[in-house]
Design a protein around this motif. Structure first.
Motif, short mmCIF file in Angstrom:
data_model
loop_
_atom_site.label_atom_id
_atom_site.label_comp_id
_atom_site.label_asym_id
_atom_site.label_seq_id
_atom_site.Cartn_x
_atom_site.Cartn_y
_atom_site.Cartn_z
N ILE B 185 0.88 -1.17 0.00
CA ILE B 185 0.00 0.00 0.00
C ILE B 185 0.92 1.22 0.00
O ILE B 185 1.69 1.41 0.95
CB ILE B 185 -0.90 0.03 1.26
CG1 ILE B 185 -1.83 -1.19 1.29
CG2 ILE B 185 -1.71 1.32 1.32
CD1 ILE B 185 -2.41 -1.47 2.67
N GLY B 194 -15.80 8.15 12.13
CA GLY B 194 -16.01 9.60 12.31
C GLY B 194 -14.73 10.41 12.24
O GLY B 194 -14.72 11.58 12.59
N GLU B 196 -13.10 11.49 9.62
CA GLU B 196 -12.90 11.99 8.26
C GLU B 196 -12.04 13.25 8.25
O GLU B 196 -11.48 13.62 7.22
CB GLU B 196 -14.25 12.29 7.61
CG GLU B 196 -15.07 11.05 7.33
CD GLU B 196 -16.52 11.23 7.69
OE1 GLU B 196 -16.81 11.99 8.65
OE2 GLU B 196 -17.37 10.61 7.02
N SER B 253 -7.70 0.40 0.48
CA SER B 253 -9.13 0.42 0.13
C SER B 253 -10.03 0.52 1.36
O SER B 253 -11.19 0.92 1.26
CB SER B 253 -9.49 -0.83 -0.68
OG SER B 253 -9.16 -1.97 0.07
N ASP B 254 -9.50 0.15 2.54
CA ASP B 254 -10.33 0.19 3.74
C ASP B 254 -10.10 1.46 4.56
O ASP B 254 -10.33 1.48 5.77
CB ASP B 254 -10.10 -1.05 4.61
CG ASP B 254 -8.64 -1.22 4.99
OD1 ASP B 254 -7.78 -0.51 4.43
OD2 ASP B 254 -8.35 -2.10 5.84
N ALA B 256 -11.79 4.01 4.91
CA ALA B 256 -12.98 4.55 5.57
C ALA B 256 -13.40 3.75 6.79
O ALA B 256 -14.37 4.10 7.46
CB ALA B 256 -14.13 4.62 4.58
N SER B 257 -12.68 2.65 7.06
CA SER B 257 -13.05 1.89 8.27
C SER B 257 -11.93 1.91 9.30
O SER B 257 -12.08 1.36 10.38
CB SER B 257 -13.40 0.44 7.91
OG SER B 257 -12.24 -0.25 7.50
N SER B 400 -14.82 13.34 2.46
CA SER B 400 -15.30 11.96 2.52
C SER B 400 -16.11 11.64 1.26
O SER B 400 -15.96 10.58 0.65
CB SER B 400 -16.14 11.81 3.78
OG SER B 400 -16.91 10.68 3.73
N ASN B 401 -16.93 12.58 0.83
CA ASN B 401 -17.68 12.41 -0.42
C ASN B 401 -16.74 12.41 -1.61
O ASN B 401 -16.90 11.62 -2.55
CB ASN B 401 -18.67 13.59 -0.60
CG ASN B 401 -19.98 13.30 0.10
OD1 ASN B 401 -20.34 12.15 0.27
ND2 ASN B 401 -20.67 14.34 0.52
N GLU B 404 -15.03 9.18 -2.36
CA GLU B 404 -15.87 8.15 -3.00
C GLU B 404 -16.08 8.45 -4.47
O GLU B 404 -16.28 7.55 -5.27
CB GLU B 404 -17.22 8.11 -2.28
CG GLU B 404 -17.18 7.26 -1.04
CD GLU B 404 -18.57 6.83 -0.63
OE1 GLU B 404 -18.86 5.65 -0.77
OE2 GLU B 404 -19.35 7.70 -0.20
#
Lengths: 287, 424
Positions: B185, B194, B196, B253-254, B256-257, B400-401, B404
């Motif tokens: 990576i 939360g 972001e 890829s993760d 956002a988690s 965050s938007n 994506e």
């Protein structure tokens, strides 16, 4: 024999607490929502309904939060109620492994929302989460999903968590409701030649109005003011995809210091809850 | 029956008098207390603030410190609690916030100026300027935090033959490509649960500082509400760079988690090569057993050499503080070399005073201190310090938007809309 003085004295503390901590604070929020209160300095001046008008006409995030709150309520309750009823009927029919079945559905009810949130965030994690890992082990990798981390799926993920958490509650209430149906009525139906299916469809289910009403009322009241689980799993994101009224209220109040706007959102939530609670209370009094 | 009536009436009266009694008791003890709020609860942080408490109690043994640590949300939970306390007229004596014009500006209405405490406090002029609101000082900074740091896994960088330090953003992209080809990576990000705001405060800010039309001057303009992001070339350049790292598959890829520390662990686990994060991540690396300079190292983010994106933690004096004398003694102590020396080495941070000792810090911290004290270094306020407190929330969501759906044109429009929505 009634003892009005003692009764009144014992009621006074409870009444005072409710008046102070619920109604006066709600009234205070309603008043604050009509002020131009930005920043920590103070209330500013009276602006009437300006904050509400701006929320509904200019604030797209508020509208998104309102829609998500309603979507969560409708979807979560719409699934939980039939699921609870089916589970209760299966329990009543005495299915095999009844004890284990009951345990599986009742355990989530005992979990605090913080524990549930941590557990589901871990299970839904896209790379290392249990659900996607299991799918990969079963050679079903093409079914893996980003779950809570995708703006198109975050609401779905939340609905799954809420259904999981509350289906046990619905099951419990329905099971009590079904157990309360008078045995004579069921015996009479049997004598008349009613099948097992007909017994449930024509007699038991129509008699579940009060349990349904109770579950609907309680879940509606809860779903309109959800905060903890959403805050701890998605935080309202990604983006604003899972923003609900309560998370937006917190965000706008404490992160952005727009206290009057926060109070307005809180008061909108209060009105929505009152619109549900008042008819329910009136109806129950009538009965 | 008469007895039970008497009992009920007595209990009711007692209930009514309880607040008065407790208030009187509190007032009696008020003069020898210091009620303090902070968010340092993690390993290292807690020991560091405890060392400050010990120092304070050594100098002022008669003052009892009433400590209220509130963890969570990078201080967000504590700040919301303090806001409600202040609005209810129940301010503590002092509390921790981020030092910088925007953040202090968001609080200034409820703070007391402490100009006299700033006498004989040798810090770079820019630091004083960062905390000056309408000509007054409101906070005492205790530790420096540098934001424009690119951290790297030394083993992987050696394995990939990447020449360090990387000089430009273009070279960084080439290094990332190498890492990607080798199956690693290239650029770790953690913006889940939360968090972001890391995208806005680290990824975007670093690309903006390094952008041809960006840099410290533009960043200052942007953070003070004077920019026109819908038209400014710098925003387009930064958004284009971010699009590149997303479209090229350079990020995990993760993202956002994961939380920020979980993203840092991707380096520790030899999965990721680079990580853009403030220097507080060094404390995390050390805490999980990674050795500075051996297992990991850092450089100023490529394209931001000579710049120092800065914020501090500070303590302030709120209006209505019940024990202002004890609070001023606390603030007076914080600005001393002794306080900075007992606190920062344990916290893994570095001291703001230009005359503070440097021997006890590791090589990375010493390097950060050299840059900080270099008069040639351009100090610029970070996203935590410069813009109003709404910035991280609003732009965390916006980015965050964008992550994506990285469409630059739409991103610029969304950026401009979010920017204009902030109350400057």
């Amino acid at each position: 024999m009634k003892k009005p003085i003692q009764i009144t004295l014992f009621l006074i503390p409870a009444i005072l607490l409710v008046l102070i901590f619920i109604y006066s604070f709600a009234g205070w929020s309603g008043w604050a929502s009509t002020m131009s209160w930005e920043g920590l300095g103070g209330f500013g001046h009276f602006t009437g309904l300006k904050n509400y008008i701006e929320l509904f006409t200019q604030d797209s995030v508020f509208r998104k939060g309102l829609l998500n709150t309603l979507l969560l309520s409708v979807a979560f309750i719409g699934i939980t109620i039939p699921l609870g009823l089916i589970n209760a009927i299966l329990l009543d029919m005495g299915i095999k492994g009844k004890k284990l079945f009951r345990l599986i559905f009742l355990i989530p009810l005992s979990f605090s929302f913080v524990v549930s949130a941590a557990m589901w965030a871990w299970m839904f994690a896209p790379k290392t989460g249990t659900i996607n890992s299991l799918l990969r082990v079963l050679n079903l990798g093409f079914f893996t999903q980003p779950w809570l981390t995708s703006s198109s799926q975050s609401m779905l993920g939340l609905i799954i968590i809420y259904v999981w958490q509350f289906s046990g509650f619905a099951t419990l209430v329905y099971f009590a409701g079904i157990s309360g149906v008078k045995q004579e009525i069921i015996e009479a139906a049997k004598v008349d030649g009613a099948s097992q299916f007909q017994k449930y469809l024509r007699i038991i289910i129509p008699l579940q109005k009060i349990p349904t009403f109770t579950i609907l009322f309680l879940l509606l009241m809860y779903s309109l003011r959800v905060f903890d689980l959403v805050w701890l799993t998605t935080g309202g994101g990604p983006g604003y995809s899972s923003e609900i009224l309560a998370t937006y209220m917190w965000r706008i109040t404490f992160n952005r210091n727009l206290f009057a706007d926060g109070a307005s959102i809180g008061f909108v939530m209060f009105i929505m809850s009152a619109l549900i609670a008042v008819p329910f209370v009136v109806k129950m009094r009538g009965k | 029956m008469t007895n039970s009536k008497t009992l009920i009436i007595s209990l009711t009266i007692l209930l009514a008098l309880t607040p008065l009694i407790s208030s009187a008791t509190a007032n009696a003890k008020a003069n020898d207390k210091l009620e303090l709020y902070h968010w340092w609860t993690a390993g290292g942080e807690k020991e560091a603030i405890d060392a400050l408490f010990d120092l304070y109690n050594t100098v002022y043994p008669d003052i009892e410190i009433v400590e209220n640590p509130v963890s969570g949300g990078g201080g967000g939970i504590m700040r919301s609690k303090i806001k409600t306390m202040i609005m209810a007229g129940n301010a503590p004596d002092t509390f921790q916030i981020t030092y910088g014009s925007g953040m202090l500006g968001s609080w200034v209405e409820v703070l007391q100026p402490i100009d006299e405490l700033w006498e004989n406090f040798p810090v770079p002029e820019k630091v004083k300027e960062m905390g000056t609101i309408d000509g007054h000082q409101y906070g005492i900074p205790i530790n420096i935090m540098r934001n424009n740091c690119l951290w790297y896994n030394k083993k992987l960088v050696d394995e990939l033959n990447i020449d360090m330090p990387i000089k430009s953003q273009e070279d960084l992209f080439q290094a990332m490509e190498k890492a990607k080809e080798a199956g690693y990576i290239p650029y770790a990000i953690g913006a889940g649960s939360g968090q972001e705001f890391w995208i806005a405060s680290q990824v975007f800010q670093s690309f903006l500082l390094a952008a041809p039309h960006g840099g410290p001057e533009y960043l200052e303009k942007l953070y003070s509400g004077k920019a026109n992001p819908g038209e400014d070339e710098a925003i387009k350049e930064a958004l284009t760079s971010i699009k590149k790292i997303i479209d090229s598959g350079y990020i995990n890829s993760d993202y956002a988690s994961l939380t920020w520390d979980q993203a840092a662990d991707l380096l520790v686990e030899d999965k990721a090569v680079f990580y853009q994060m403030g220097d507080w991540v060094k404390g995390h690396f050390n805490a999980v057993g990674w050795e500075s300079m051996e297992d990991f190292n850092y450089q100023a983010t490529p394209g931001t050499q000579g710049m120092f994106s800065l914020h501090f933690d500070c303590f302030v004096l709120p209006q209505g503080a019940p024990n202002p004398k004890a609070a001023k003694k606390w603030l007076q102590m914080l600005k001393t070399v002794e306080a900075e020396t007992v606190f920062n080495p344990i916290k893994g941070a570095t001291p703001p005073r230009t005359d503070a000792f440097t021997d006890m810090y590791d090589e990375i911290s010493q390097d950060i201190l050299i840059d900080f004290r270099d008069p040639e270094t351009v100090i610029v306020e970070s996203a935590f310090a410069g813009p109003p407190s709404a910035w991280l929330d609003v732009f965390g969501r916006m980015f965050s938007n964008y992550f994506e759906n990285p469409n630059v044109e739409r991103g610029i429009k969304n950026f401009a809309r979010a920017y204009n929505g902030i109350n400057w």
